[in-house]
Design an enzyme around this catalytic site. Structure first.
Site, PDB file in Angstrom:
ATOM      1  N   SER A   1     -28.654 -23.196   6.577  1.00 16.62           N
ATOM      2  CA  SER A   1     -29.993 -23.538   6.128  1.00 16.62           C
ATOM      3  C   SER A   1     -30.898 -22.300   6.163  1.00 16.62           C
ATOM      4  CB  SER A   1     -30.542 -24.680   6.997  1.00 16.62           C
ATOM      5  OG  SER A   1     -31.656 -25.288   6.398  1.00 16.62           O
TER       6      SER A   1
ATOM      7  N   ASP B   1     -26.649 -32.951  -0.109  1.00 20.20           N
ATOM      8  CA  ASP B   1     -27.679 -32.325   0.711  1.00 20.20           C
ATOM      9  C   ASP B   1     -29.068 -32.764   0.265  1.00 20.20           C
ATOM     10  OD1 ASP B   1     -29.333 -30.451   2.116  1.00 20.20           O
ATOM     11  OD2 ASP B   1     -27.622 -29.079   2.232  1.00 20.20           O
TER      12      ASP B   1
ATOM     13  N   HIS C   1     -26.503 -32.235   4.816  1.00 17.57           N
ATOM     14  CA  HIS C   1     -27.006 -30.897   5.108  1.00 17.57           C
ATOM     15  C   HIS C   1     -26.391 -30.300   6.374  1.00 17.57           C
ATOM     16  CE1 HIS C   1     -29.745 -27.529   4.903  1.00 17.57           C
ATOM     17  NE2 HIS C   1     -30.265 -27.791   6.080  1.00 17.57           N
TER      18      HIS C   1
END
Length: 270
Positions: free
Chosen positions: A91, A218, A245
């Protein structure tokens, strides 16, 4: 040609994986992956960025990306000059990976972006923000914000409210993992992350091979955002995961396998 040369150079030791979390997370996010790696004989380091995990700093006091990323910068600085690592960012951890790729290119054998923000120079343009900033507006008012500089200034920290965390971040993950996350997530220094901009003069970053692990389900860094970043700054390889995610929770064995596959493709003896 450079990438092919990198792939054919064979280190004589097993890879050292350095795992970097995203905003609000911490080294704890990687507990399944770390266990799988260490049980297989690999060296693993998991970093807590400033204000994350067990780091005691207040996210509202961190206003620059350099300050936020200092634990990773210090870690890379302390590595022996002849040691190379595989750097893995999840991320917003992709920004951390890119910054140290600019600074320590010779110490990084491979950079792996897992559902991550992959922008060569960070946030300079509106397009960078469109591709790299999560847009969770479709879920409603999901953020709890902190205003360390005062209510009339931009927010300094953010965290997804507990009632939205599983739906947005962990919808395919085991319930016990999303429960653990709800107990451990901390506000992240959003102002510092938004200030991430890297020098256009330093080309060390281009010496570091990159692999992207795309997450198809995601809700945070959406697949179309991942595709846009991949198109703008193409990595050597793109692998695909049927996960949310957080594949370190929802698909740990697949994620572990792909990380090992990436290491093998760049010359490591596994």
């Amino acid at each position: 040609m450079r990438e092919e040369v990198n792939k054919t150079q064979t280190p004589s030791i097993k890879p050292h994986f350095v795992l970097v979390h995203g905003i609000s997370g911490g080294a704890w996010c990687w507990y399944k992956i770390r266990s799988l790696m260490e049980n297989s004989g690999y060296k693993v380091s998991c970093i807590d960025l400033k204000s994350a995990g067990i780091d005691p700093s207040d996210a509202n006091s961190i206003h620059s990306f350099d300050d936020y990323n200092k634990p990773l910068i210090d870690f890379m600085s302390a590595l022996p000059e002849d040691e190379q690592v595989i750097l893995v960012g999840h991320s917003a951890g992709g920004l951390s990976v890119t910054q140290v790729s600019h600074k320590f290119g010779k110490k990084i054998r491979l950079a792996v972006y897992v559902a991550a923000t992959m922008l060569k120079l960070g946030f300079w343009t509106d397009q960078d923000a469109k591709d790299g900033f999560p847009d969770l507006s479709g879920f409603g008012d999901v953020y709890e914000l902190g205003f360390g500089l005062g209510g009339d200034q931009p927010p300094t920290s953010a965290i997804v409210k507990k009632e939205f965390q599983r739906k947005i971040i962990y919808q395919m993950s085991p319930l016990e993992d999303s429960t653990l996350a709800a107990m451990l997530l901390k506000p992240g220094p959003i102002l510092a992350l938004q200030s991430a901009r890297f020098s256009q003069e330093n080309e060390n970053v281009e010496s570091v091979p990159r692999v992207y692990l795309k997450t198809l389900n995601d809700n945070v860094v959406k697949p179309e955002q991942q595709d846009a970043m991949i198109k703008r700054w193409p990595p050597s390889d793109v692998y695909v995961l049927e996960s949310d995610h957080s594949p370190f929770f929802s698909a740990p064995f697949l994620l572990f396998g792909l990380l090992i596959k990436a290491a093998v493709s760049f010359g490591y003896c596994i």
